[in-house]
Design an enzyme around this catalytic site. Structure first.
Site, PDB file in Angstrom:
ATOM      1  N   HIS A 167       0.838  -1.201   0.000  1.00  0.00           N
ATOM      2  CA  HIS A 167       0.000   0.000   0.000  1.00  0.00           C
ATOM      3  C   HIS A 167       0.882   1.264   0.000  1.00  0.00           C
ATOM      4  CE1 HIS A 167      -3.692   2.312   1.141  1.00  0.00           C
ATOM      5  NE2 HIS A 167      -2.796   3.095   1.725  1.00  0.00           N
ATOM      6  N   GLU A 168       1.799   1.317   0.947  1.00  0.00           N
ATOM      7  CA  GLU A 168       2.653   2.510   1.032  1.00  0.00           C
ATOM      8  C   GLU A 168       3.576   2.615  -0.180  1.00  0.00           C
ATOM      9  OE1 GLU A 168       1.955   4.796   3.094  1.00  0.00           O
ATOM     10  OE2 GLU A 168       0.581   3.576   4.312  1.00  0.00           O
TER      11      GLU A 168
ATOM     12  N   HIS B 175       1.706   4.371  -2.859  1.00  0.00           N
ATOM     13  CA  HIS B 175       1.792   5.828  -2.655  1.00  0.00           C
ATOM     14  C   HIS B 175       3.172   6.336  -3.086  1.00  0.00           C
ATOM     15  CE1 HIS B 175      -1.991   6.689  -0.672  1.00  0.00           C
ATOM     16  NE2 HIS B 175      -1.767   5.856   0.343  1.00  0.00           N
TER      17      HIS B 175
END
Lengths: 508, 508
Positions: free
Chosen positions: B270-271, B274
């Protein structure tokens, strides 16, 4: 006339604001040296230089300088060793230094030292002093000019004015005298050690010391001597240092070598000594002279005291021995406390300053101190420097570098424009020994305390006599007040001679 | 009239200067959240607030605003989706937002949200909504006023003006429509899943997964999907986030749980999503709208795409399975690929948003989106909020919190004044599915690629269609251009329904 309180608050606020920006820049540099992604370098450089520019702008502000002038003329009723006088004196001193250097000279020096470090690095790799010669001459010309401008109208020499940046109010002559007092007996002592039949087993320290185990032990020791991890961190980097990012945030960095125990453990004690000094400064005066370190020499005295007077002492190892032995098992399984202690105190003339032991280290420094004085005075030309360097290494240390890279090109300092910086290392060694003697004379029982792992009384003594005083006195005055006598070579020679003659079984 | 180049350069330089200071503050906050000594907090707060003040000062500068106004009146010859128009439009939009809020309102809001977070925290600990009620009402009044001021003279509602801060140009009605289109079939799907006789074995993921092994695997996966470690770092913290400290310095942070595999691994993906978005923005436009992320919804679409469409797919696990098995041995020794993949895709209505699976998550969001609209419109009073909250949880998710702490008090957002923020999470989920569908339709063969650990074609597609576009279009336009159709619930429903019906063996 009395102090104008409003003016005083204005300059304090102004200086605190500059420190706020400076600590922000220092935080970015700490990050750069501990883990910033490599590609982040360009933008980081812009961030840091923008902040440094803002700091410089603040510190050279005209109204700020005028207010400091006006305050300094009305200090008659203030205690000269009090916080108020120290604040005005210290801030005005910095302002004047900045003010006396024209912008053009600052910028030329900045460019020359950036180029200087690149040329130095290339010359060292190529092992060719000639590649660095011209740039070094240019840097020395610029520093000489800076020194002359700062010294103008005073009785100081250009070199003294440069030295003053690192060691405020130090004078060259007394320093030369103390260094001579040290050099002569030190060269003799090292000579006797070289000829001593009993020698330590250095290879004990070159065994397998896993980094993770070193990390644990170093952290344990740093905490135990008094470094406050609530207000500090211990990290790793290639060139160890200590940096203060706020009144309660001091970061120390160390480097471990899996096959050389002293690097990490004593290196951590060294940095912890710096860190405890910073943590001992008065937080309420953070960013102002009463809450700032006194001088580089005093800073170094704190790191050396914990590294050497404590960390190379037998009682310290008596305390740590069993823990270290089990921590590094099997490396030290068959080693005795005395063997380990002797190995940690090996004295051996060598070529490289940063690898030198605590005795020969000072000879490396005195050589640099003498040579840089001559370079600034113009009595030694840059072209003759390598020869002068080698001659001094032969006469003082009995060694000669086979190449410039391990000789005159070994240190970054001159290429970075750091002239007058070297003597502070030996000043630190002298002060550490003298402070330790005085603390022991006053408190007594260090041997027993250390062997129990008890260091708080020594730290307390340093807090009160040194840390809490900030810049209220010069380094010399601070040592004299704390120890009851002017700085001399006596304590350091006594300490080295006493310990080493015993270990090496030299009569004397 | 044509663009005034000099004016354009002035505003770009001005905005870049503000970004330089903002990234410095962000670096200090990254340090604060990764390792700053605890006692450093007070000084760090002063450093950060000083920098934020300098940024605000720059961003609200009158001459800067006037120049942007003047530039925006002369944009007729510029491509509206080009870099120049995007720059002027985006900077003027931000300036106007700041300009329309009186200093007094900004300060009152700042104080109210600081207090709000403290009260929220205390109320949550005490499990007593009443303790937070008054402060929340105050915050909502202030945010309503801010929304009204920003919306003044436009056809937007106060809520829309608040939403605009996170999702520029988004309108509430089409959003409500898409969310309704999603909610109805999603509630049905989740109902069928709940009744399905075949259920995954969640406990597989709760075995012993040593943190060090998770760290290795997470770093390996982040690198393999395309996060650039030359221009980024992966660290650990209690509340994972992603922060960009320069055009080539993006830091992502994750959190490992030794008994819950998805937290660390899928959290890292997820990170990394980003982070790859930030790393894919055009560095030459850093600090300006063409080089800045489009909206929070688009940002979230990138993180969700890598976490869900990639990280919860069977081909991804086909690729990683053997490595994960040996990495965590013996935890997964007896587990099959299908069992693991099913467990990772477990769907189960629950109380807490941040722990929700990828299907039910959206129902948590829609509830918050509906309720915050009513709160700002004044059709729901704060006192009636807990009851309205529980009613929606019962009807949409079939669960009801036994206490306010796990119900209406679970999120920090409202206490921090973040109104209009929640819908961007589901916008991200909708966009991630639609973008993934379009990329697959265009490139084909994802199944085979992922099963070989090949992700570069997908990343390239996202770089070109999304990352490189910065703020040149609104989030909606960006998705429409990239996928050929307006944002709708079709892709996300198709994705969830297709995958989950198959796993749970539900007909339909």
């Amino acid at each position: 006339m009395t102090m104008n309180q409003e003016q005083f608050e204005f300059v304090c606020e102004h200086a605190r604001g500059a420190m706020l920006l400076q600590t922000i820049a220092d935080t970015l540099e700490w990050d750069e040296r501990t883990g910033m992604p490599i590609a982040g370098g360009d933008y980081r450089a812009t961030q840091v230089s923008t902040l440094r520019g803002m700091v410089h702008h603040r510190r050279t502000d005209a109204k700020y300088g005028e207010t400091l002038q006006s305050l300094s003329e009305n200090l008659v009723h203030e205690d000269p060793a009090g916080d108020v006088a120290a604040t005005v004196r210290g801030l005005l001193r910095d302002w004047k230094r900045n003010h006396r250097l024209p912008q053009d000279l600052v910028e030329r020096t900045s460019r020359a030292t950036v180029k200087g470090q690149q040329r130095w690095d290339a010359a060292r790799r190529a092992d060719d002093f000639g590649m660095f010669q011209e740039t070094l001459a240019e840097i020395l010309d610029l520093k000489r000019e800076a020194g002359q401008r700062i010294a103008e109208g005073t009785d100081r020499s250009a070199y003294e004015a440069l030295l003053d940046e690192y060691e405020p109010d130090a004078r060259v002559e007394p320093l030369n005298q103390v260094f001579r007092d040290l050099r002569v007996p030190l060269v003799e002592l090292i000579e006797s050690i070289r000829e001593a039949p009993r020698q330590p087993n250095r290879s004990l320290l070159e065994r397998d010391f896993p980094i993770a185990a070193q990390r644990d032990l170093s952290r344990f020791v740093a905490e135990r001597v008094g470094f406050d991890f609530q207000a500090g961190r211990l990290d790793e980097t290639s060139h160890p240092f200590c940096t203060t990012l706020g009144p309660r945030d001091c970061r120390i960095l160390t480097r471990y070598d899996a096959n050389w125990l002293p690097a990490g453990l004593l290196g951590t004690l060294h940095e912890a000594g710096h860190g405890m000094y910073e943590q001992g400064l008065r937080a309420e005066w953070f960013g102002l002279p009463p809450g700032s370190y006194c001088s580089l020499g005093i800073h170094e005295s704190q790191s050396r005291l914990w590294e050497n007077q404590v960390g190379r002492s037998r009682p310290f190892w008596q305390w740590l021995f069993e823990r270290a032995r089990s921590n590094f098992s099997p490396a030290l399984d068959e080693v005795s406390l005395d063997e380990l202690h002797f190995a940690i105190n090996q004295i051996q003339p060598s070529l490289i300053r940063v690898e030198a032991d605590e005795a020969t280290y000072n000879l490396h420094i005195i050589i640099r101190f003498d040579l840089e004085q001559q370079l600034i005075a113009g009595t030694l030309s840059v072209k003759d420097l390598p020869e002068a360097w080698d001659a001094r290494y032969r006469s003082d240390l009995g060694v000669c570098a086979p190449s410039a890279a391990d000789g005159v090109l070994q240190d970054v300092h001159w290429s970075a424009g750091l002239i007058g910086y070297f003597p502070t290392y030996t000043l630190g060694n002298l002060a550490s020994a003298q402070l330790f003697d005085a603390a022991e004379a006053e408190l007594g029982g260090f041997e027993e305390m250390f062997s129990r792992g008890e260091f708080a009384p020594l730290l307390e003594w340093l807090r009160e006599r040194i840390h809490h005083r900030g810049q209220c006195e010069s380094g010399n005055d601070l040592v004299e007040k704390a120890t009851g006598k002017p700085l001399s070579a006596d304590s350091l020679m006594g300490y080295l001679s006493g310990k080493l003659r015993k270990l090496y079984r030299i009569a004397g």
